[in-house]
Every structure is written in C-alpha cells, then in structure tokens.
Design a protein around this motif. Structure first.
Motif, short mmCIF file in Angstrom:
data_model
loop_
_atom_site.label_atom_id
_atom_site.label_comp_id
_atom_site.label_asym_id
_atom_site.label_seq_id
_atom_site.Cartn_x
_atom_site.Cartn_y
_atom_site.Cartn_z
N SER A 1 29.09 22.60 1.81
CA SER A 1 27.54 23.42 1.71
C SER A 1 27.93 24.97 2.07
N TYR A 2 28.38 25.77 1.53
CA TYR A 2 28.68 27.48 0.63
C TYR A 2 27.84 27.74 -0.74
N LYS A 3 27.89 26.60 -1.15
CA LYS A 3 27.35 27.11 -3.05
C LYS A 3 26.12 27.39 -3.10
N TYR A 4 25.09 25.88 -3.32
CA TYR A 4 24.20 26.11 -3.44
C TYR A 4 23.16 26.29 -2.19
N MET A 5 24.09 25.21 -1.13
CA MET A 5 22.93 25.52 0.53
C MET A 5 23.13 26.85 1.21
N ASN A 6 24.34 27.65 0.74
CA ASN A 6 24.07 29.08 1.50
C ASN A 6 24.29 29.15 2.52
N SER A 7 25.98 27.86 3.22
CA SER A 7 25.63 28.22 4.61
C SER A 7 27.13 29.31 4.96
N GLY A 8 27.36 29.58 4.07
CA GLY A 8 28.57 30.32 4.20
C GLY A 8 30.14 30.13 4.26
N PRO A 9 30.83 31.25 4.17
CA PRO A 9 32.25 30.79 3.41
C PRO A 9 32.43 29.76 3.82
N GLY A 10 33.46 28.80 2.83
CA GLY A 10 33.98 27.18 3.64
C GLY A 10 33.41 26.61 5.19
N ASN A 11 32.18 26.34 4.56
CA ASN A 11 31.55 25.67 6.16
C ASN A 11 31.47 24.58 5.86
N ALA A 12 31.12 24.20 6.70
CA ALA A 12 31.39 22.59 7.38
C ALA A 12 30.52 22.09 5.59
N SER A 13 30.67 20.20 6.19
CA SER A 13 30.67 19.31 4.82
C SER A 13 29.91 18.25 4.86
#
Length: 421
Positions: free
Chosen positions: A242-254
């Motif tokens: 979720s941390y690429k194009y979804m912009n949720s923060g580093p290493g965040n939930a899948s």
C-alpha cells in the motif's frame, strides 16, 4: 494532442488539469529550498497531509480510552480494517467482501499460497516471469522447497525474447500450454517493477484457469496505477502493498483479494487465527475456527490500527477522485513525459532508450546508453527524486495525484543540462 516542449505549454496543461488541486494535499521533500520533482511514487508515495489527522485520532483515542478504544473510539479499532474494504474494492475491481487488509505483501502471498499452491505428484509447477522481483523469487523458491520439491523442476519462467526488453503475451500463453496439466499455479507481477510493463492479466488468467491451475497476481506496482477488474477477470487471489501508488506510508499494511467462490467455507486450507473468526463468536473463545464469510477469514491477528489510519486517509482521496480520473491524467502525463524525453534525446549527444512498452501505467524505465550513475546523482542534487537500477536504468513514475506537467518540462531541462555536462 500536439505536445510542445515549452514552459508555457506545460503550464497551460496544468491550468486545465481537473486534478491540479490535489497536488496541494501532499507533503513534498525539499532540495535547495524548493519542492522536489518526485518520480518515485512507484517506490514510496508522498504523504497525504490528512494522514497526520487520521493517525492523531487513533493516538488520542488510545490516550483517552485505552483498551475501550476497541469498541468506543469514533472509529472503533476492532472493525477498523473493514472501513478500507469498500474503497479498495473500487480500486481493484472487486466486491468489498473479496478484499481485506492485513500483514505485509510477501507475508500475505505466503499465507495465500497455503490455500492456492497445493502441489501433487502430477500438478506441481509454478509459472512466473523471468527475473521477477527478488521477494517473489524467494517466496516461490521457499514455497516449493517447503513442499519437498526442487525449484529447478517446479518453477517455470517465461523469458523475454532475445534483444527485447518486454514479455510477449503470446509467449506467456504458449508456456502455459506447454506446461499443461503439470501446472499448479500462475503467479506473476501484474506490472513489472523493472520495465513498467502491464501484463495482459485477463488473458493470462483465462489461460491459466483453462489449464486447471490457480492464478494469482502480485499487484505491488499495479494497485492505484492501472485499471483492475479482479472479480470480472475471475482471478483466484491477489495481494499488493500500500505504500507505493496508494500513499499509505513506509512498509505499511498489505491488501488481499480472494475470489468470492472461496469465501464462507471451512473446506479451503489456510493458516487461521482468531481475527479470521466470525465477529459474532470471536469473543466466546470457542475451540473451533468459524470463518468470517469474507476475505477477512484469512486474517490471523487483530489489525495494526496505527498502520491502517494513513491508508484509510489516502483511500479518502481515491474515493474523492475515482480511478477513471486518475487514469485519464496518468495517460496524458506519461505521454507528455515520453515526449519530453524524446525531445531531449534529439538535443544531446548521449542517447537513451525507453524500454517500457505501450502496455504501461505511469512508469517509464529509461536505459541510458553510455551513461553511468553520475547522471542519477546529478538529478538528485538538482531536486529530481528518481530511481536507479543497475546497470544504467532510471525509473520515472509521474504519479497523477501530485506530479504536474510543469514538473515534466522542468525535468527535461535538468536532464538535458546533466547530459550536456
């Protein structure tokens, strides 16, 4: 549209951009006192400004309610993850009950393969793309060895043709036919991390299913970047970070997708934990697992609420904009970047090659013939945040939420100066 390599033209495109206001909803790093030109949303998306509010809400509830926050917070923690399912389903083309959020990407793929890689004496082979992202390679090798098999026998890679930088769909389909009834699983990255190619997921899924295999997709570089219709394509399962194009923060939930045909059953094998148990009976602490009738049945532990908060914040922006609008801008923005690159190539002695095929999202991978890492270092010093891959490829991802057409023009000017040095 007839593009022009001028600042005035780029600014005119920005003026008429329906999404131009969303640029101000993200925080930008600065270099030399100026906002960077950010091309690495394919690695880590920028921070939405509202993410801080969502995290602060959880922290306040924790301070004021402690354990009671599970049930009495404004967004109770015990079902916090359920708030992500509906907006995520729109992004991936699924039903909300087919989507859940938990763990991280490779962890989730391992969990899903408990259900969808069930090799036997006859059907045991896995088909993937050549030089998949290393984590996927390690995942598949370890899964195969776990089942007592040799990766050299069980893993079949689809290769690119000599002299080409992309995969041909007909070669993937031919390899599926060749493996035939030995094929247990097809697992490919929906968008290749290196060259930015979007695989023809619908066609490949249909061929894999026809061969009698399960078909899953690693959508790390696809979710939030390209159009997906996982339910209509009859995909068995998928997972994404979720941390690429979804912009949720580093290493965040899948996130995960599990086709509805596998839901609401105890028969399917999976690793189980109490958060996958039905909510109605979860706190009765009964000894037998009773799965939730959704993809949440694959959860094993209570969700990491502090991680989910910025993800939910980002999804609010996706809800406001909608994937259609993002994809419309992405197409034009990426085409303008390609135009700028070609214009620069005409003006400098150095030559480079765009190795991303027409089947693409917003990433362009550029092979810098005769150039070394010095050009990457120069770009970074000038405030262009991009990504370097050996031997001499830079990856550029003009993400439509926060990249502008003026960014593309200014990048071209900086790149030209760097090459002329």
């Amino acid at each position: 549209m007839q593009f022009k390599n001028t600042l005035e033209f780029a600014q005119s495109l920005d003026k008429h951009d329906a999404l131009k206001g969303y640029r101000q909803k993200f925080n930008y790093p600065q270099v030399n006192g100026k906002d960077v030109i950010y091309f690495t949303g394919n690695s880590l998306g920028l921070q939405p400004k509202i993410a801080t509010d969502y995290v602060d809400d959880v922290m306040k509830d924790w301070a004021q309610l402690a354990v009671e926050g599970h049930f009495y917070a404004e967004k109770p923690w015990w079902d916090y993850h359920e708030r992500l399912a509906k907006p995520l389903a729109k992004v991936v083309g699924a039903k909300p009950e087919e989507v859940s959020v938990m763990n991280t990407l490779t962890v989730n793929l391992h969990f899903l393969l408990v259900s969808f890689y069930r090799p036997n004496k006859k059907r045991f082979k896995i088909l993937c793309e050549e030089k998949a992202f290393p984590s996927d390679q390690y995942l598949l090798q370890s899964q195969v060895r776990f089942h007592g098999l040799d990766p050299k026998d069980a893993i079949v890679e689809v290769k690119k043709r000599d002299g080409e930088h992309f995969w041909r769909t007909e070669d993937v389909l031919a390899k599926i036919d060749e493996v035939g009834d030995e094929l247990a699983l097809v697992l490919i990255g929906g968008v290749n991390y290196y060259n930015g190619q979007v695989f023809e997921m619908e066609k490949i899924t249909a061929a894999g299913k026809k061969a009698g295999a399960f078909v899953g997709w690693d959508l790390a570089h696809a979710v939030g970047n390209v159009a997906l219709h996982l339910h209509d394509w009859n995909v068995d399962f998928a997972a994404w970070c979720s941390y690429k194009y979804m912009n949720s923060g580093p290493g965040n939930a899948s996130g995960i997708f599990v086709n509805e045909k596998y839901l609401n059953t105890k028969a399917i094998p999976r690793f189980e934990g109490w958060w996958g148990n039905k909510k109605e009976t979860r706190f009765l602490m009964e000894p037998e697992f009773d799965p939730i009738a959704t993809a949440d049945a694959w959860q094993v532990s209570n969700p990491p609420v502090l991680s989910l908060a910025p993800y939910l914040a980002s999804l609010q922006l996706f809800e406001e904009v909608g994937m259609d609008a993002l994809l419309n801008k992405q197409k034009t923005l990426t085409a303008y970047l390609e135009f700028i690159l070609n214009e620069v190539d005409k003006q400098v002695e150095s030559t480079f090659e765009i190795i991303t095929p027409e089947a693409r999202g917003c990433q362009l991978s550029v092979f810098l013939h005769g150039e070394g890492r010095a050009i990457f270092d120069y770009l970074m010093e000038e405030g262009v945040i991009t990504d370097w891959r050996e031997p001499n490829v830079i990856r550029l991802a003009p993400t439509p939420f926060y990249c502008s057409y003026e960014d593309m023009f200014r990048f071209g000017e900086i790149l030209k100066r760097g090459l002329q040095r």
